[in-house]
Design an enzyme around this catalytic site. Structure first.
Site, PDB file in Angstrom:
ATOM      1  N   ILE A 252       2.925   7.191  -1.570  1.00 15.23           N
ATOM      2  CA  ILE A 252       3.948   8.041  -1.857  1.00 15.23           C
ATOM      3  C   ILE A 252       4.192   8.392  -3.258  1.00 15.23           C
ATOM      4  O   ILE A 252       4.509   9.680  -3.222  1.00 15.23           O
ATOM      5  CB  ILE A 252       5.295   6.873  -1.379  1.00 15.23           C
ATOM      6  CG1 ILE A 252       5.175   6.723   0.114  1.00 15.23           C
ATOM      7  CG2 ILE A 252       6.722   7.819  -1.703  1.00 15.23           C
ATOM      8  CD1 ILE A 252       6.354   5.432   0.257  1.00 15.23           C
TER       9      ILE A 252
ATOM     10  N   VAL B 113       0.838  -1.092  -0.281  1.00 15.32           N
ATOM     11  CA  VAL B 113       0.004  -0.103   0.151  1.00 15.32           C
ATOM     12  C   VAL B 113       0.991   1.301   0.075  1.00 15.32           C
ATOM     13  O   VAL B 113       0.639   2.159  -0.720  1.00 15.32           O
ATOM     14  CB  VAL B 113      -0.761   0.073   1.235  1.00 15.32           C
ATOM     15  CG1 VAL B 113      -1.789   1.247   1.071  1.00 15.32           C
ATOM     16  CG2 VAL B 113      -1.901  -1.095   1.070  1.00 15.32           C
ATOM     17  N   CYS B 114       1.797   1.200   0.750  1.00 18.17           N
ATOM     18  CA  CYS B 114       2.759   2.263   0.947  1.00 18.17           C
ATOM     19  C   CYS B 114       3.273   2.982  -0.335  1.00 18.17           C
ATOM     20  O   CYS B 114       3.093   4.290  -0.513  1.00 18.17           O
ATOM     21  CB  CYS B 114       3.953   2.063   1.882  1.00 18.17           C
ATOM     22  SG  CYS B 114       3.567   1.298   3.346  1.00 18.17           S
ATOM     23  N   PRO B 115       3.748   2.270  -1.388  1.00 20.63           N
ATOM     24  CA  PRO B 115       4.330   3.101  -2.582  1.00 20.63           C
ATOM     25  C   PRO B 115       3.165   3.520  -3.243  1.00 20.63           C
ATOM     26  O   PRO B 115       3.444   4.616  -4.068  1.00 20.63           O
ATOM     27  CB  PRO B 115       5.083   2.019  -3.409  1.00 20.63           C
ATOM     28  CG  PRO B 115       4.294   0.684  -2.749  1.00 20.63           C
ATOM     29  CD  PRO B 115       4.287   0.844  -1.455  1.00 20.63           C
TER      30      PRO B 115
END
Length: 184
Positions: free
Chosen positions: A55, A50-52
């Site tokens: 970002i 999920v993070c990228p």
């Protein structure tokens, strides 16, 4: 967790700012962007799923945040070297236009109150005014990505210094409390 009205904590962290040899890292502290609005967002850890997406989405909106005199700053508990490796590895992260702060000692996430029981940062975002006062904070479940466009909308509303109704967007009318009270 720190929230609206609290002072954003002091910090000094190393950030991955580039993939260019010799210019990869920079020291950034609470005074680096003094006098500007700051958008701090934390993600649990690098090399996740999920993070990228978040970002990269913040990266695509960095110019719009800059147009509002706001600096985007992302961070996790990973080291600057892990950030660098992830940026090199992930095509959506290679050309990020904002610093990836390395909170490897977890001091910032602890000071903010967003470190979870496993020692990872919660998926949090803070909008901080030029006086370092938190004006907006939000945390989502680790499985739910944030919407950077909503963070931009909130920044726009905060910068009006007006009353902004539900779903207000830049250019919309704000509320006139005096007119509402008088029945106009």
């Amino acid at each position: 967790m720190l929230t609206v009205g609290d002072t954003f904590p002091s910090f000094e962290l190393t950030a991955c700012v580039s993939l260019e040899k010799g210019a990869e890292f920079e020291e950034i502290n609470h005074k680096t962007y003094e006098g500007k609005w700051k958008i701090f967002f934390a993600w649990p850890k690098d090399f996740t799923f999920v993070c990228p997406t978040e970002i990269a989405a913040f990266g695509r909106l960095t110019g719009e945040f800059a147009d509002r005199d706001a600096q985007v700053l992302g961070f996790s508990g990973d080291s600057e070297y892990v950030h660098h490796a992830w940026r090199k590895d992930h095509p959506d992260l290679r050309d990020l236009p904002f610093p990836m702060l390395a909170d490897s000692r977890h001091e910032l996430m602890r000071d903010l109150g967003i470190e979870d029981a496993e020692g990872f940062a919660r998926r949090a975002v803070f909008v901080v005014d030029p006086s370092d006062e938190i004006q907006f904070s939000m945390v989502t479940a680790g499985s739910v990505g944030r919407n950077p466009k909503e963070v931009l909308r909130v920044l726009d509303a905060l910068q009006t210094d007006e009353l902004c109704p539900c779903n207000w967007n830049k250019g919309d009318r704000t509320l006139d409390a005096a007119a509402l009270l008088s029945g106009e």
